[in-house]
Design a protein around this motif. Sequence first.
Motif, PDB file in Angstrom:
ATOM      1  N   HIS A 132       0.872  -1.175   0.000  1.00  0.00           N
ATOM      2  CA  HIS A 132       0.000   0.000   0.000  1.00  0.00           C
ATOM      3  C   HIS A 132       0.913   1.231   0.000  1.00  0.00           C
ATOM      4  O   HIS A 132       1.425   1.613   1.046  1.00  0.00           O
ATOM      5  CB  HIS A 132      -0.901  -0.011   1.232  1.00  0.00           C
ATOM      6  CG  HIS A 132      -1.715  -1.268   1.351  1.00  0.00           C
ATOM      7  ND1 HIS A 132      -3.087  -1.279   1.263  1.00  0.00           N
ATOM      8  CD2 HIS A 132      -1.345  -2.575   1.539  1.00  0.00           C
ATOM      9  CE1 HIS A 132      -3.531  -2.512   1.408  1.00  0.00           C
ATOM     10  NE2 HIS A 132      -2.492  -3.323   1.570  1.00  0.00           N
ATOM     11  N   GLU A 165       7.896   2.760  -7.400  1.00  0.00           N
ATOM     12  CA  GLU A 165       7.006   2.025  -8.302  1.00  0.00           C
ATOM     13  C   GLU A 165       7.795   1.054  -9.180  1.00  0.00           C
ATOM     14  O   GLU A 165       7.338  -0.057  -9.443  1.00  0.00           O
ATOM     15  CB  GLU A 165       6.208   3.009  -9.172  1.00  0.00           C
ATOM     16  CG  GLU A 165       5.161   3.806  -8.404  1.00  0.00           C
ATOM     17  CD  GLU A 165       5.706   5.078  -7.748  1.00  0.00           C
ATOM     18  OE1 GLU A 165       4.888   5.854  -7.213  1.00  0.00           O
ATOM     19  OE2 GLU A 165       6.937   5.310  -7.744  1.00  0.00           O
ATOM     20  N   PRO A 215       0.126  -2.434 -10.135  1.00  0.00           N
ATOM     21  CA  PRO A 215      -0.689  -1.403  -9.486  1.00  0.00           C
ATOM     22  C   PRO A 215      -2.177  -1.530  -9.776  1.00  0.00           C
ATOM     23  O   PRO A 215      -2.581  -1.855 -10.886  1.00  0.00           O
ATOM     24  CB  PRO A 215      -0.136  -0.105 -10.080  1.00  0.00           C
ATOM     25  CG  PRO A 215       0.324  -0.492 -11.447  1.00  0.00           C
ATOM     26  CD  PRO A 215       0.858  -1.902 -11.291  1.00  0.00           C
ATOM     27  N   GLU A 216      -2.962  -1.249  -8.752  1.00  0.00           N
ATOM     28  CA  GLU A 216      -4.396  -1.042  -8.933  1.00  0.00           C
ATOM     29  C   GLU A 216      -4.591   0.449  -9.227  1.00  0.00           C
ATOM     30  O   GLU A 216      -3.639   1.235  -9.096  1.00  0.00           O
ATOM     31  CB  GLU A 216      -5.143  -1.439  -7.652  1.00  0.00           C
ATOM     32  CG  GLU A 216      -5.087  -2.933  -7.396  1.00  0.00           C
ATOM     33  CD  GLU A 216      -5.894  -3.365  -6.186  1.00  0.00           C
ATOM     34  OE1 GLU A 216      -6.309  -2.500  -5.370  1.00  0.00           O
ATOM     35  OE2 GLU A 216      -6.099  -4.577  -6.043  1.00  0.00           O
ATOM     36  N   PRO A 217      -5.773   0.875  -9.590  1.00  0.00           N
ATOM     37  CA  PRO A 217      -5.982   2.300  -9.863  1.00  0.00           C
ATOM     38  C   PRO A 217      -5.667   3.179  -8.646  1.00  0.00           C
ATOM     39  O   PRO A 217      -5.940   2.813  -7.505  1.00  0.00           O
ATOM     40  CB  PRO A 217      -7.471   2.383 -10.223  1.00  0.00           C
ATOM     41  CG  PRO A 217      -7.801   1.007 -10.734  1.00  0.00           C
ATOM     42  CD  PRO A 217      -6.955   0.072  -9.907  1.00  0.00           C
ATOM     43  N   ARG A 218      -5.067   4.319  -8.910  1.00  0.00           N
ATOM     44  CA  ARG A 218      -4.718   5.310  -7.887  1.00  0.00           C
ATOM     45  C   ARG A 218      -5.994   5.867  -7.256  1.00  0.00           C
ATOM     46  O   ARG A 218      -6.949   6.163  -7.941  1.00  0.00           O
ATOM     47  CB  ARG A 218      -3.909   6.425  -8.559  1.00  0.00           C
ATOM     48  CG  ARG A 218      -3.508   7.561  -7.686  1.00  0.00           C
ATOM     49  CD  ARG A 218      -2.648   8.533  -8.542  1.00  0.00           C
ATOM     50  NE  ARG A 218      -2.502   9.806  -7.920  1.00  0.00           N
ATOM     51  CZ  ARG A 218      -3.241  10.881  -8.189  1.00  0.00           C
ATOM     52  NH1 ARG A 218      -4.201  10.823  -9.091  1.00  0.00           N
ATOM     53  NH2 ARG A 218      -3.019  12.014  -7.562  1.00  0.00           N
ATOM     54  N   GLN A 219      -5.949   5.972  -5.923  1.00  0.00           N
ATOM     55  CA  GLN A 219      -7.071   6.548  -5.163  1.00  0.00           C
ATOM     56  C   GLN A 219      -6.590   7.834  -4.486  1.00  0.00           C
ATOM     57  O   GLN A 219      -5.436   7.927  -4.091  1.00  0.00           O
ATOM     58  CB  GLN A 219      -7.519   5.594  -4.053  1.00  0.00           C
ATOM     59  CG  GLN A 219      -7.844   4.194  -4.489  1.00  0.00           C
ATOM     60  CD  GLN A 219      -7.972   3.274  -3.272  1.00  0.00           C
ATOM     61  OE1 GLN A 219      -8.629   3.610  -2.289  1.00  0.00           O
ATOM     62  NE2 GLN A 219      -7.326   2.125  -3.324  1.00  0.00           N
ATOM     63  N   SER A 231      -2.293  10.511  -2.233  1.00  0.00           N
ATOM     64  CA  SER A 231      -2.874   9.437  -3.033  1.00  0.00           C
ATOM     65  C   SER A 231      -2.383   8.078  -2.542  1.00  0.00           C
ATOM     66  O   SER A 231      -1.354   7.969  -1.868  1.00  0.00           O
ATOM     67  CB  SER A 231      -2.508   9.624  -4.505  1.00  0.00           C
ATOM     68  OG  SER A 231      -1.098   9.541  -4.678  1.00  0.00           O
ATOM     69  N   THR A 234      -1.856   4.010  -3.979  1.00  0.00           N
ATOM     70  CA  THR A 234      -1.880   2.966  -5.001  1.00  0.00           C
ATOM     71  C   THR A 234      -1.521   1.664  -4.306  1.00  0.00           C
ATOM     72  O   THR A 234      -0.484   1.572  -3.646  1.00  0.00           O
ATOM     73  CB  THR A 234      -0.879   3.253  -6.139  1.00  0.00           C
ATOM     74  OG1 THR A 234      -1.194   4.521  -6.709  1.00  0.00           O
ATOM     75  CG2 THR A 234      -0.957   2.174  -7.206  1.00  0.00           C
ATOM     76  N   TRP A 251      -0.323  -1.987  -4.692  1.00  0.00           N
ATOM     77  CA  TRP A 251       0.392  -2.844  -5.624  1.00  0.00           C
ATOM     78  C   TRP A 251       0.179  -4.287  -5.173  1.00  0.00           C
ATOM     79  O   TRP A 251       0.463  -4.617  -4.031  1.00  0.00           O
ATOM     80  CB  TRP A 251       1.881  -2.500  -5.613  1.00  0.00           C
ATOM     81  CG  TRP A 251       2.153  -1.166  -6.234  1.00  0.00           C
ATOM     82  CD1 TRP A 251       1.882   0.069  -5.702  1.00  0.00           C
ATOM     83  CD2 TRP A 251       2.723  -0.945  -7.513  1.00  0.00           C
ATOM     84  NE1 TRP A 251       2.260   1.042  -6.574  1.00  0.00           N
ATOM     85  CE2 TRP A 251       2.787   0.451  -7.701  1.00  0.00           C
ATOM     86  CE3 TRP A 251       3.214  -1.780  -8.512  1.00  0.00           C
ATOM     87  CZ2 TRP A 251       3.313   1.007  -8.853  1.00  0.00           C
ATOM     88  CZ3 TRP A 251       3.732  -1.224  -9.666  1.00  0.00           C
ATOM     89  CH2 TRP A 251       3.763   0.163  -9.826  1.00  0.00           C
TER      90      TRP A 251
END
Length: 187
Positions: free
Chosen positions: A127, A153, A163-167, A176, A178, A180
């Motif tokens: 995370h 990254e 990665p999942e979509p950035r929140q 933010s 992300t 992984w």
Amino acid sequence: MSKVEIHGYAIVSDNDCIADASGQTPDVLRNDSDWAYFQAELNKSAVTVLGRLGHEANSNPKGRLRMILSSSSTGLERRADGWWWNPERQPWIEAIRTVLPDGGRVAVPGGRQVFDLFLGIGYDAFHLTRAEETYIPHGVPVFSDCEDDKRAETILSEHALRPEPRQILDPKGPVSLTIWRNGHQDS
């Protein structure tokens, strides 16, 4: 042995630092939304693995089970404040079988040596929270390889994490997140 899931947690600056030159967490990396997210994640975890300095610097008011990495341990020892583990003297798989015989989630909030160790062991998820538009001069990077101008990254990607979509955790920061995840989870 039941499944053990390893989740790393870090908030970093734009230059991938988790601490300032003195090893302390600077105010630019303190964010209420990130802290709330992190605490909720710790509540889902069966054990928290951290370095000795992090253990000593952060109290444990909720009495969560801790596993503290320290060269002072003879291998794996149960002490009043948690399990003390020396990875040079006892392999991870043996240590975690003792600490979590029924499996569960392992939270890894660092520091850098702990993050580096678990890159080798293997994260199921990392995370990565970023305090955007921040820079920590001469700071401590999240991974040792970040000192070679590699981005966090890139390092996560090189260790089979995707990665999942950035929140956005906090638009005022902005801060933010992300997550992984291991690309080989079904293997």
